[in-house]
Scaffold this motif. Sequence first.
Motif, PDB file in Angstrom:
ATOM      1  N   ALA A  21      43.149  26.215  56.273  1.00 23.71           N
ATOM      2  CA  ALA A  21      44.241  27.145  55.966  1.00 23.71           C
ATOM      3  C   ALA A  21      45.423  26.410  55.348  1.00 23.71           C
ATOM      4  CB  ALA A  21      44.674  27.889  57.227  1.00 23.71           C
ATOM      5  N   VAL A  22      45.712  25.189  55.822  1.00 23.77           N
ATOM      6  CA  VAL A  22      46.858  24.444  55.287  1.00 23.77           C
ATOM      7  C   VAL A  22      46.626  24.074  53.822  1.00 23.77           C
ATOM      8  CG1 VAL A  22      46.153  22.095  55.961  1.00 23.77           C
ATOM      9  CG2 VAL A  22      48.577  22.685  55.848  1.00 23.77           C
ATOM     10  N   ARG A  23      45.381  23.888  53.434  1.00 24.77           N
ATOM     11  CA  ARG A  23      45.086  23.587  52.026  1.00 24.77           C
ATOM     12  C   ARG A  23      45.469  24.769  51.136  1.00 24.77           C
ATOM     13  NH1 ARG A  23      39.330  20.303  52.601  1.00 24.77           N
ATOM     14  NH2 ARG A  23      40.056  19.057  54.348  1.00 24.77           N
ATOM     15  N   VAL A  24      45.215  25.967  51.630  1.00 20.48           N
ATOM     16  CA  VAL A  24      45.578  27.167  50.882  1.00 20.48           C
ATOM     17  C   VAL A  24      47.090  27.347  50.872  1.00 20.48           C
ATOM     18  CG1 VAL A  24      45.381  29.685  50.782  1.00 20.48           C
ATOM     19  CG2 VAL A  24      43.364  28.286  51.329  1.00 20.48           C
ATOM     20  N   THR A  25      47.718  27.253  52.037  1.00 21.18           N
ATOM     21  CA  THR A  25      49.172  27.473  52.079  1.00 21.18           C
ATOM     22  C   THR A  25      49.911  26.408  51.275  1.00 21.18           C
ATOM     23  OG1 THR A  25      49.321  26.359  54.241  1.00 21.18           O
ATOM     24  CG2 THR A  25      49.128  28.752  54.256  1.00 21.18           C
ATOM     25  N   ASP A  26      49.431  25.168  51.299  1.00 21.12           N
ATOM     26  CA  ASP A  26      50.048  24.125  50.475  1.00 21.12           C
ATOM     27  C   ASP A  26      49.908  24.454  48.987  1.00 21.12           C
ATOM     28  OD1 ASP A  26      50.783  22.651  52.719  1.00 21.12           O
ATOM     29  OD2 ASP A  26      49.254  21.095  52.433  1.00 21.12           O
ATOM     30  N   ALA A  27      48.741  24.980  48.589  1.00 24.83           N
ATOM     31  CA  ALA A  27      48.495  25.289  47.180  1.00 24.83           C
ATOM     32  C   ALA A  27      49.367  26.438  46.683  1.00 24.83           C
ATOM     33  CB  ALA A  27      47.019  25.625  46.963  1.00 24.83           C
ATOM     34  N   LEU A  28      49.836  27.269  47.590  1.00 26.51           N
ATOM     35  CA  LEU A  28      50.680  28.393  47.202  1.00 26.51           C
ATOM     36  C   LEU A  28      52.146  27.994  47.047  1.00 26.51           C
ATOM     37  CD1 LEU A  28      49.071  31.184  49.405  1.00 26.51           C
ATOM     38  CD2 LEU A  28      48.661  30.687  46.981  1.00 26.51           C
ATOM     39  N   LEU A  29      52.484  26.784  47.481  1.00 29.95           N
ATOM     40  CA  LEU A  29      53.853  26.283  47.369  1.00 29.95           C
ATOM     41  C   LEU A  29      54.067  25.592  46.032  1.00 29.95           C
ATOM     42  CD1 LEU A  29      54.140  24.648  50.909  1.00 29.95           C
ATOM     43  CD2 LEU A  29      55.079  26.872  50.192  1.00 29.95           C
ATOM     44  N   ASP A  30      55.302  25.553  45.591  1.00 24.46           N
ATOM     45  CA  ASP A  30      55.653  24.777  44.402  1.00 24.46           C
ATOM     46  C   ASP A  30      55.971  23.347  44.825  1.00 24.46           C
ATOM     47  OD1 ASP A  30      55.398  26.927  42.630  1.00 24.46           O
ATOM     48  OD2 ASP A  30      57.431  27.603  43.044  1.00 24.46           O
ATOM     49  N   GLY A  31      56.089  22.472  43.859  1.00 29.48           N
ATOM     50  CA  GLY A  31      56.489  21.105  44.157  1.00 29.48           C
ATOM     51  C   GLY A  31      55.339  20.130  44.115  1.00 29.48           C
ATOM     52  N   ALA A  32      55.623  18.942  44.605  1.00 24.80           N
ATOM     53  CA  ALA A  32      54.665  17.841  44.572  1.00 24.80           C
ATOM     54  C   ALA A  32      53.479  18.118  45.497  1.00 24.80           C
ATOM     55  CB  ALA A  32      55.358  16.543  45.006  1.00 24.80           C
ATOM     56  N   PRO A  33      52.319  17.514  45.205  1.00 20.36           N
ATOM     57  CA  PRO A  33      51.161  17.661  46.090  1.00 20.36           C
ATOM     58  C   PRO A  33      51.480  17.149  47.494  1.00 20.36           C
ATOM     59  CG  PRO A  33      50.505  16.653  44.016  1.00 20.36           C
ATOM     60  CD  PRO A  33      52.004  16.701  44.026  1.00 20.36           C
ATOM     61  N   ARG A  34      50.939  17.808  48.493  1.00 22.49           N
ATOM     62  CA  ARG A  34      51.099  17.386  49.887  1.00 22.49           C
ATOM     63  C   ARG A  34      50.011  16.363  50.199  1.00 22.49           C
ATOM     64  NH1 ARG A  34      54.103  21.208  47.943  1.00 22.49           N
ATOM     65  NH2 ARG A  34      55.549  22.198  49.350  1.00 22.49           N
ATOM     66  N   VAL A  35      50.316  15.441  51.083  1.00 27.17           N
ATOM     67  CA  VAL A  35      49.344  14.452  51.545  1.00 27.17           C
ATOM     68  C   VAL A  35      49.298  14.569  53.059  1.00 27.17           C
ATOM     69  CG1 VAL A  35      48.729  12.009  51.656  1.00 27.17           C
ATOM     70  CG2 VAL A  35      49.845  12.929  49.596  1.00 27.17           C
ATOM     71  N   ARG A  36      48.109  14.891  53.580  1.00 25.15           N
ATOM     72  CA  ARG A  36      47.979  15.135  55.024  1.00 25.15           C
ATOM     73  C   ARG A  36      46.723  14.444  55.570  1.00 25.15           C
ATOM     74  NH1 ARG A  36      51.373  19.540  56.500  1.00 25.15           N
ATOM     75  NH2 ARG A  36      51.992  20.847  54.746  1.00 25.15           N
ATOM     76  N   THR A  37      46.764  14.166  56.855  1.00 26.49           N
ATOM     77  CA  THR A  37      45.648  13.547  57.564  1.00 26.49           C
ATOM     78  C   THR A  37      45.255  14.460  58.717  1.00 26.49           C
ATOM     79  OG1 THR A  37      46.539  11.378  57.020  1.00 26.49           O
ATOM     80  CG2 THR A  37      44.909  11.450  58.770  1.00 26.49           C
ATOM     81  N   HIS A  38      43.947  14.532  58.983  1.00 30.78           N
ATOM     82  CA  HIS A  38      43.465  15.330  60.109  1.00 30.78           C
ATOM     83  C   HIS A  38      42.197  14.695  60.673  1.00 30.78           C
ATOM     84  CE1 HIS A  38      40.078  17.219  57.912  1.00 30.78           C
ATOM     85  NE2 HIS A  38      40.880  17.120  56.851  1.00 30.78           N
ATOM     86  N   ASP A  39      41.797  15.195  61.841  1.00 26.47           N
ATOM     87  CA  ASP A  39      40.615  14.658  62.497  1.00 26.47           C
ATOM     88  C   ASP A  39      39.397  15.568  62.371  1.00 26.47           C
ATOM     89  OD1 ASP A  39      41.163  16.765  64.199  1.00 26.47           O
ATOM     90  OD2 ASP A  39      41.563  15.519  65.963  1.00 26.47           O
ATOM     91  N   GLY A  40      39.484  16.532  61.459  1.00 23.38           N
ATOM     92  CA  GLY A  40      38.406  17.500  61.293  1.00 23.38           C
ATOM     93  C   GLY A  40      38.709  18.820  61.967  1.00 23.38           C
ATOM     94  N   ARG A  41      39.665  18.805  62.885  1.00 25.55           N
ATOM     95  CA  ARG A  41      40.056  20.018  63.594  1.00 25.55           C
ATOM     96  C   ARG A  41      41.543  20.287  63.543  1.00 25.55           C
ATOM     97  NH1 ARG A  41      36.398  21.299  68.546  1.00 25.55           N
ATOM     98  NH2 ARG A  41      34.413  20.557  67.736  1.00 25.55           N
ATOM     99  N   ARG A  42      42.320  19.229  63.732  1.00 27.35           N
ATOM    100  CA  ARG A  42      43.771  19.373  63.797  1.00 27.35           C
ATOM    101  C   ARG A  42      44.459  18.407  62.859  1.00 27.35           C
ATOM    102  NH1 ARG A  42      45.403  23.833  65.954  1.00 27.35           N
ATOM    103  NH2 ARG A  42      44.895  24.207  68.120  1.00 27.35           N
ATOM    104  N   LEU A  43      45.593  18.840  62.318  1.00 25.03           N
ATOM    105  CA  LEU A  43      46.405  17.945  61.493  1.00 25.03           C
ATOM    106  C   LEU A  43      46.990  16.853  62.362  1.00 25.03           C
ATOM    107  CD1 LEU A  43      48.327  20.549  59.318  1.00 25.03           C
ATOM    108  CD2 LEU A  43      46.428  19.089  58.613  1.00 25.03           C
ATOM    109  N   ALA A  44      47.127  15.681  61.785  1.00 26.82           N
ATOM    110  CA  ALA A  44      47.703  14.556  62.527  1.00 26.82           C
ATOM    111  C   ALA A  44      49.222  14.635  62.448  1.00 26.82           C
ATOM    112  CB  ALA A  44      47.232  13.241  61.934  1.00 26.82           C
TER     113      ALA A  44
END
Length: 148
Positions: A125-148
């Motif tokens: 879901a965060v990949r979709v919500t990030d893509a709907l935002l303007d600005g620079a690409p987001r960089v995120r880490t997760h464990d397969g279930r939860r964002l770090a």
Amino acid sequence: MSSIRQETPPTPLHSVSVAGVVVREDGRVLTIKRADNGTWEPPGGVLELAEAPEDGVRREVYEETGVKVQVDRLTGVYKNTARGIVALVFRCRVEGGHEQLTNEASAVEWLTPDEVNGRMAEVYAVRVTDALLDGAPRVRTHDGRRLA
């Protein structure tokens, strides 16, 4: 002096995947229900060795949904630390084709952002919500279930 050779640890292997957040004019987002595990995600998959990321996004979205897309921009980089997968996510728009079920997608639907948050696990879901935002690409880490 002894000639003890110190070995360097092997470089960890990673795979690179791509996903397309395809946004329709009405703001709905193209999603699939994966046939193998039943999870809802943006369409995507593993990038082939000699393939440019944008070409991989176009290929994966078409293979999984029947929709042809124009890639607009990179919106995020996501690292699954448990599986060693780096996902590049791109915002896209429809260029042609039509939705269809495939071997990889047991359902193909256009969801609202609220529906995305209700159906998808946080890491998708965060990949979709990030893509709907303007600005620079987001960089995120997760464990397969939860964002770090």
